[in-house]
Design an enzyme around this catalytic site. Structure first.
Site, mmCIF file in Angstrom:
data_model
loop_
_atom_site.group_PDB
_atom_site.id
_atom_site.type_symbol
_atom_site.label_atom_id
_atom_site.label_comp_id
_atom_site.label_asym_id
_atom_site.label_seq_id
_atom_site.Cartn_x
_atom_site.Cartn_y
_atom_site.Cartn_z
ATOM 1 N N GLY A 45 61.580 51.389 7.235
ATOM 2 C CA GLY A 45 60.724 50.074 6.988
ATOM 3 C C GLY A 45 61.467 48.836 7.030
ATOM 4 O O GLY A 45 60.843 47.811 7.325
ATOM 5 N N ASP A 104 56.688 49.446 -4.295
ATOM 6 C CA ASP A 104 55.509 49.793 -4.899
ATOM 7 C C ASP A 104 55.324 50.502 -5.989
ATOM 8 O O ASP A 104 55.377 49.828 -7.328
ATOM 9 C CB ASP A 104 54.917 50.750 -3.679
ATOM 10 C CG ASP A 104 53.476 51.012 -3.663
ATOM 11 O OD1 ASP A 104 52.840 50.241 -4.218
ATOM 12 O OD2 ASP A 104 53.074 52.137 -3.137
ATOM 13 N N PHE A 153 47.686 47.923 0.732
ATOM 14 C CA PHE A 153 48.076 48.687 1.762
ATOM 15 C C PHE A 153 48.564 47.643 3.112
ATOM 16 O O PHE A 153 47.586 47.146 3.628
ATOM 17 C CB PHE A 153 47.642 49.879 2.486
ATOM 18 C CG PHE A 153 48.628 50.493 3.044
ATOM 19 C CD1 PHE A 153 49.477 51.513 2.405
ATOM 20 C CD2 PHE A 153 48.596 50.819 4.372
ATOM 21 C CE1 PHE A 153 50.558 52.357 3.130
ATOM 22 C CE2 PHE A 153 49.551 51.256 5.398
ATOM 23 C CZ PHE A 153 50.361 52.309 4.517
HETATM 24 P P1 5GP Z 1 57.803 53.196 -3.654
HETATM 25 O O1 5GP Z 1 58.820 54.316 -3.834
HETATM 26 O O2 5GP Z 1 58.308 51.601 -4.209
HETATM 27 O O3 5GP Z 1 56.422 53.508 -4.110
HETATM 28 O O4 5GP Z 1 57.569 53.130 -2.143
HETATM 29 C C1 5GP Z 1 58.509 52.545 -1.213
HETATM 30 C C2 5GP Z 1 58.242 52.745 0.053
HETATM 31 O O5 5GP Z 1 56.936 52.946 0.441
HETATM 32 C C3 5GP Z 1 58.545 51.548 0.892
HETATM 33 O O6 5GP Z 1 59.893 51.497 1.516
HETATM 34 C C4 5GP Z 1 57.509 51.695 2.124
HETATM 35 O O7 5GP Z 1 58.067 52.326 3.187
HETATM 36 C C5 5GP Z 1 56.343 52.514 1.642
HETATM 37 N N1 5GP Z 1 55.088 51.666 1.138
HETATM 38 C C6 5GP Z 1 54.692 51.164 0.163
HETATM 39 N N2 5GP Z 1 53.678 50.151 -0.071
HETATM 40 C C7 5GP Z 1 53.480 50.306 1.207
HETATM 41 C C8 5GP Z 1 52.404 49.528 2.094
HETATM 42 O O8 5GP Z 1 51.572 48.748 1.348
HETATM 43 N N3 5GP Z 1 52.449 49.839 3.174
HETATM 44 C C9 5GP Z 1 53.429 50.268 4.000
HETATM 45 N N4 5GP Z 1 53.187 50.515 5.398
HETATM 46 N N5 5GP Z 1 54.105 51.191 3.517
HETATM 47 C C10 5GP Z 1 54.419 51.047 1.858
HETATM 48 MG MG MG Z 2 60.350 52.260 3.023
#
Ligand code: 5GP
Ligand code: MG
Length: 179
Positions: A45, A104, A153
């Site tokens: 990402g 997130d 999202f």
């Molecule tokens: P976390 O571990 O903080 O829940 O999520 C981190 C990873 O989830 C981010 O690095 C990303 O790759 C993915 N992610 C979280 N939210 C989104 C979103 O709204 N869109 C997309 N495409 N990926 C997300």
């Molecule tokens: Mg990521």
């Protein structure tokens, strides 16, 4: 793909991204001026954000990449982080800055911070372009933050929708037409 039949709403334009990069680049360059900066970019990402932010730095920087995954193709975190590719580097003496596209739940960033701390760096901090604090499941406040966004999202600028659309140069949200 079904996404093409939906409405794309721009959340962060190319201009806004550029302004954000400029601000963060200045701040990081200043804060790390006398330090030994090592950027750890979390693939996939953050590949575009990393490429852009490091070109805004006016100080020497080393760059390493790690691949983590937790989401698979779904929109929800599984709550488990898998290190697909680790960095094989002794971090002794380095000031590590982890760069990711978005926080997130915060689980990924917290996991990687804890993981890299075990490699004996001088410091570990985080830098993310986007933050969705409403969805946090662990205590985590990004040290360098681009923009706080609502619980939606988002896609583009590195962020995928079913592994596509990472190459769109701005960040957008997908809404249905009848909304
Ligand atoms: P976390 O571990 O903080 O829940 O999520 C981190 C990873 O989830 C981010 O690095 C990303 O790759 C993915 N992610 C979280 N939210 C989104 C979103 O709204 N869109 C997309 N495409 N990926 C997300
Ligand atoms: Mg990521």
């Amino acid at each position: 793909m079904d996404i093409e039949k939906k409405v794309w709403e721009v959340l962060l334009s190319e201009e806004e991204i550029s302004e954000t990069l400029k601000r963060l680049g200045k701040q990081i360059s200043k804060d790390y001026e006398t330090k030994k900066l090592l950027v750890v970019s979390l693939l996939k990402g953050s590949f575009i954000f990393t490429a852009d932010i490091v070109r805004r730095l006016s100080i020497p920087v080393r760059i390493e990449f790690m691949t983590t995954s937790s989401y698979g193709d779904s929109e929800e975190t599984s709550g488990r982080v898998k290190i697909v590719t680790d960095i094989n580097k002794d971090l002794t003496g380095y000031d590590v800055l982890i760069v990711d596209d978005i926080t997130d739940s915060g689980i990924t960033m917290k996991f990687v911070m804890d993981h890299l701390r075990k490699k004996n760096p001088k410091s570990v901090k985080s830098c993310v372009l986007l933050d969705k604090p409403d969805r946090r499941k662990v205590v985590l406040k990004p040290d360098y933050l681009g923009v706080t966004i609502p619980d939606k999202f988002v896609v583009g600028y590195g962020l995928n929708y079913g592994e596509y659309y990472r190459n769109i140069p701005y960040v957008f949200v997908v809404t249905s037409k009848d909304r």
